[in-house]
Design an enzyme around this catalytic site. Structure first.
Site, PDB file in Angstrom:
ATOM      1  N   GLU A  77      -2.252 -16.676  -9.690  1.00 39.70           N
ATOM      2  CA  GLU A  77      -1.144 -15.960 -10.324  1.00 39.70           C
ATOM      3  C   GLU A  77       0.229 -16.449  -9.842  1.00 39.70           C
ATOM      4  O   GLU A  77       1.254 -15.915 -10.254  1.00 39.70           O
ATOM      5  CB  GLU A  77      -1.294 -14.460 -10.078  1.00 39.70           C
ATOM      6  CG  GLU A  77      -2.526 -13.881 -10.752  1.00 39.70           C
ATOM      7  CD  GLU A  77      -2.624 -12.379 -10.655  1.00 39.70           C
ATOM      8  OE1 GLU A  77      -1.647 -11.721 -10.247  1.00 39.70           O
ATOM      9  OE2 GLU A  77      -3.686 -11.842 -11.014  1.00 39.70           O
ATOM     10  N   TYR A 119       0.840  -1.201   0.000  1.00 38.46           N
ATOM     11  CA  TYR A 119       0.000   0.000   0.000  1.00 38.46           C
ATOM     12  C   TYR A 119       0.879   1.257   0.000  1.00 38.46           C
ATOM     13  O   TYR A 119       0.651   2.186  -0.765  1.00 38.46           O
ATOM     14  CB  TYR A 119      -0.927   0.018   1.226  1.00 38.46           C
ATOM     15  CG  TYR A 119      -1.985  -1.059   1.208  1.00 38.46           C
ATOM     16  CD1 TYR A 119      -3.191  -0.865   0.544  1.00 38.46           C
ATOM     17  CD2 TYR A 119      -1.784  -2.270   1.863  1.00 38.46           C
ATOM     18  CE1 TYR A 119      -4.171  -1.845   0.540  1.00 38.46           C
ATOM     19  CE2 TYR A 119      -2.761  -3.255   1.863  1.00 38.46           C
ATOM     20  CZ  TYR A 119      -3.944  -3.045   1.198  1.00 38.46           C
ATOM     21  OH  TYR A 119      -4.907  -4.021   1.183  1.00 38.46           O
ATOM     22  N   CYS A 158      -6.626  -5.078  -7.731  1.00 41.82           N
ATOM     23  CA  CYS A 158      -6.445  -4.655  -6.343  1.00 41.82           C
ATOM     24  C   CYS A 158      -6.052  -5.821  -5.445  1.00 41.82           C
ATOM     25  O   CYS A 158      -5.501  -5.608  -4.357  1.00 41.82           O
ATOM     26  CB  CYS A 158      -7.684  -3.934  -5.824  1.00 41.82           C
ATOM     27  SG  CYS A 158      -9.215  -4.838  -6.019  1.00 41.82           S
ATOM     28  N   HIS A 159      -6.262  -7.062  -5.893  1.00 38.25           N
ATOM     29  CA  HIS A 159      -5.822  -8.219  -5.113  1.00 38.25           C
ATOM     30  C   HIS A 159      -4.300  -8.295  -5.021  1.00 38.25           C
ATOM     31  O   HIS A 159      -3.762  -8.969  -4.153  1.00 38.25           O
ATOM     32  CB  HIS A 159      -6.390  -9.519  -5.699  1.00 38.25           C
ATOM     33  CG  HIS A 159      -5.978  -9.795  -7.104  1.00 38.25           C
ATOM     34  ND1 HIS A 159      -6.615  -9.225  -8.186  1.00 38.25           N
ATOM     35  CD2 HIS A 159      -4.990 -10.572  -7.617  1.00 38.25           C
ATOM     36  CE1 HIS A 159      -6.041  -9.656  -9.296  1.00 38.25           C
ATOM     37  NE2 HIS A 159      -5.052 -10.470  -8.987  1.00 38.25           N
ATOM     38  N   ASN A 201     -12.550   0.193  -5.771  1.00 35.60           N
ATOM     39  CA  ASN A 201     -12.278  -0.270  -7.130  1.00 35.60           C
ATOM     40  C   ASN A 201     -13.537  -0.854  -7.779  1.00 35.60           C
ATOM     41  O   ASN A 201     -14.030  -1.889  -7.350  1.00 35.60           O
ATOM     42  CB  ASN A 201     -11.167  -1.326  -7.097  1.00 35.60           C
ATOM     43  CG  ASN A 201     -10.752  -1.811  -8.469  1.00 35.60           C
ATOM     44  OD1 ASN A 201     -11.241  -1.337  -9.495  1.00 35.60           O
ATOM     45  ND2 ASN A 201      -9.844  -2.765  -8.492  1.00 35.60           N
TER      46      ASN A 201
END
Length: 192
Positions: free
Chosen positions: A184, A126, A157-158, A149
């Site tokens: 991912e 962040y 945003c993850h 978002n």
């Protein structure tokens, strides 16, 4: 519209808003698009969540959303195709026109920075994201931007985590965030 172009302002009036609910590895997703591009992705889109999200979209966009028609191509065909490819592990970068009309100011600046600079399989803190937008003391505001978002998954945003390695918060729930990061390759896949 070129896939690199992004819609910057509010809709010029009640344009077409089309929606569909699609299944995914993280549950049903409500997708909504205008003629400018994908405008909204909503997690856990069971009937109650879907109906609430559609009412909010109608109020914010000034147009009544209508269901996508599978018998004709519309603005959701490509987002649906790309999301399916993402969840199948065949797509790492979304190339979609996005309608940013549900986001503005600092939130939009942070989300666009996130979309442009944090690729598949990576994470950012962040505070680091706050630094990237020239606001080094705005880590909490970055968290608020992630919570606002309108395009999660596509605007990832993850991929934003705490500086100590913690997951941080997530509008779709921490289990959803874990599953996206596992997909991912950032976290191990769950055993069950």
């Amino acid at each position: 519209m070129d896939s690199d172009e992004r819609f910057e302002g509010p809709l010029a009036g009640p344009g077409r808003v089309e929606w569909a609910v699609v299944g995914s590895d993280i549950g049903p997703l409500l997708l909504a698009a205008t003629d400018q591009g994908l405008v909204s992705v909503v997690f856990h889109a069971g009937e109650a969540v879907r109906d609430r999200a559609l009412r909010a979209l109608a109020a914010r966009l000034g147009a009544e959303p209508s269901p996508a028609r599978p018998d004709r191509p519309g603005p959701l065909a490509e987002p649906i195709r790309q999301l399916r490819a993402y969840f199948a592990g065949d797509l790492r970068t979304f190339a979609l026109p996005l309608d940013w009309s549900l986001s503005s100011g600092f939130n939009r600046q942070v989300l666009r920075e996130l979309e442009a600079t944090v690729p598949y399989g990576t994470v950012v803190g962040y505070g680091d994201l706050a630094d990237r937008v020239g606001q080094p003391r705005a880590a909490q505001a970055v968290g608020a931007a992630m919570g606002s978002n309108p395009l999660p998954v596509v605007v990832p945003c993850h991929r934003v985590v705490e500086s100590d390695g913690g997951l941080g918060g997530f509008g779709g729930g921490l289990e959803t965030k874990r599953r996206l990061l596992a997909l991912e390759g950032v976290l191990p896949q769950p055993l069950f």
